[in-house]
Design a protein around this motif. Sequence first.
Motif, PDB file in Angstrom:
ATOM      1  N   ILE A  76       0.967  -0.912  -0.126  1.00 32.48           N
ATOM      2  CA  ILE A  76      -0.253   0.318   0.131  1.00 32.48           C
ATOM      3  C   ILE A  76       0.907   1.042  -0.076  1.00 32.48           C
ATOM      4  N   PHE A  77       1.747   1.574   0.808  1.00 36.92           N
ATOM      5  CA  PHE A  77       2.744   2.342   1.035  1.00 36.92           C
ATOM      6  C   PHE A  77       3.525   2.299   0.014  1.00 36.92           C
ATOM      7  N   LEU A  78       4.235   1.314  -0.253  1.00 38.39           N
ATOM      8  CA  LEU A  78       5.205   2.006  -2.100  1.00 38.39           C
ATOM      9  C   LEU A  78       4.093   2.812  -2.900  1.00 38.39           C
ATOM     10  N   PHE A  79       3.000   1.986  -3.224  1.00 40.11           N
ATOM     11  CA  PHE A  79       1.931   3.274  -4.093  1.00 40.11           C
ATOM     12  C   PHE A  79       2.062   4.188  -3.889  1.00 40.11           C
ATOM     13  N   ALA A  80       1.591   4.461  -2.393  1.00 30.84           N
ATOM     14  CA  ALA A  80       1.124   5.807  -1.986  1.00 30.84           C
ATOM     15  C   ALA A  80       2.049   6.490  -2.183  1.00 30.84           C
ATOM     16  N   ASN A  81       3.460   6.372  -2.248  1.00 31.73           N
ATOM     17  CA  ASN A  81       4.255   7.142  -2.107  1.00 31.73           C
ATOM     18  C   ASN A  81       4.662   7.590  -2.966  1.00 31.73           C
ATOM     19  N   SER A 118      -1.952  11.002  -3.611  1.00 35.87           N
ATOM     20  CA  SER A 118      -1.760  11.626  -5.265  1.00 35.87           C
ATOM     21  C   SER A 118      -2.051  12.603  -5.160  1.00 35.87           C
ATOM     22  N   ILE A 119      -2.559  13.775  -4.440  1.00 38.99           N
ATOM     23  CA  ILE A 119      -2.828  15.080  -4.343  1.00 38.99           C
ATOM     24  C   ILE A 119      -1.983  15.948  -3.180  1.00 38.99           C
ATOM     25  N   SER A 120      -1.382  14.751  -2.184  1.00 36.54           N
ATOM     26  CA  SER A 120      -0.961  15.495  -0.911  1.00 36.54           C
ATOM     27  C   SER A 120       1.000  15.816  -1.123  1.00 36.54           C
TER      28      SER A 120
END
Length: 410
Positions: free
Chosen positions: A266-271, A326-328
């Motif tokens: 999850i956090f791979l894609f999040a970052n 994606s916008i953070s």
Amino acid sequence: MSVAGKLTRDGWLLFATRCSRMFAYGLLSVVLVLYLVDVGLKEWEVGLLLTLTLAGDTAISLWLTTTADRLGRRRTLIVGAVLMVLAGMVFVSTGSFLLLVVAATIGVISPSGNEIGPFLSVEQAALSHIVSDERRADVFGWYNLAGSFSTALGALAGGLIAEASQHLGLVGAAAYRPVLLAYAGIGVALICGFAFLSSAIEPNAGHESRPAIKAVLGLHESRRTVLRLSMLFALDAFGGGFVIQSVIAYWFHLRFQLDPAMLGTIFLFANLLAGVSALTAGWFARHIGLVNTMVFTHLPSNVLLILIPLMPNVQWAIGILLLRFSISQMDVPTRQAYTMAVVRPDERSAAAGVTSVARSVGASISPMLATLFVGSAGLMSLPFFLAGGLKIVYDLLLYRAFSSSKSSVD
């Protein structure tokens, strides 16, 4: 024309030093605690050492960044790289808790893989000197993305080096010393890279010299502006501290029983999404202005943050989290560019340093509270609400305070 086409030789050097440094930080972050335990430190000593590392970095960074525009940016960067080499060599050479504390407090050691030391603030000021105002947000976007990817590669390399050392017969702390040597070696490379920077990055290059003005923390004309920005950035960082990555991962584990492998995915894609989002900031800044980009992308991001614990199942929660990432980060390069735009050239290093320290102080308080809340069944979602609410307040205050300034639309 592309951002790459706009970079001078100094710009390419600063990107190279950023990538090398973040690679070194990622390299060390994987093995540092394991190494300290294997050299004989007790757990409480390791914890104290990490705390003093961060505290020492804040003090040293504040001192170096607030004097960089007077002493010279190139010289300050070289001093930071020397401190990085010395810290690495002391860590390789001894298991003495006292010596390690001194090295960690005075030197430059990153226990988390994140930026540490005076480098970020001074490099931002230097880049602001050698790129045009309209391209500053684009360059900072690529600068942040390059650092994020370099940290990830460094973390991978650190694990591989340690594993290879064990296969070669090294055991215990000895298996991690090649990583520390590589860290110190990269510090030497940074010294060489910074030495090749030209005088174009210095605060008076291309600008008319001004009479000496009494400065506090390296600030004079822009002191009030930087103070207001620092207070706002500290509020934003305080809110963000409630939802640092480890806290969110812990919440998903408790709420939906996700295992570490799934959390890592999850956090791979999040970052990755967060890193890519920073690249779009320049386009928005050119069309709607820096402050508008900061606020109008940050507000929906914080609304999404509040919505995460309200989702009915794990799929929706993950989807909202990824949408938020994606916008953070679109406000990060614009925030950096805006800070550089509203201060005089000879105050840029100091302004970046003071605002960075303010963010560090703000972010240091809330994670402890967040951990307590998440561990309580009735309060486990409170960090999301607090973080989103505080960050929305920050957005509104920032817009009210700075939306009418000329730099907000430049």
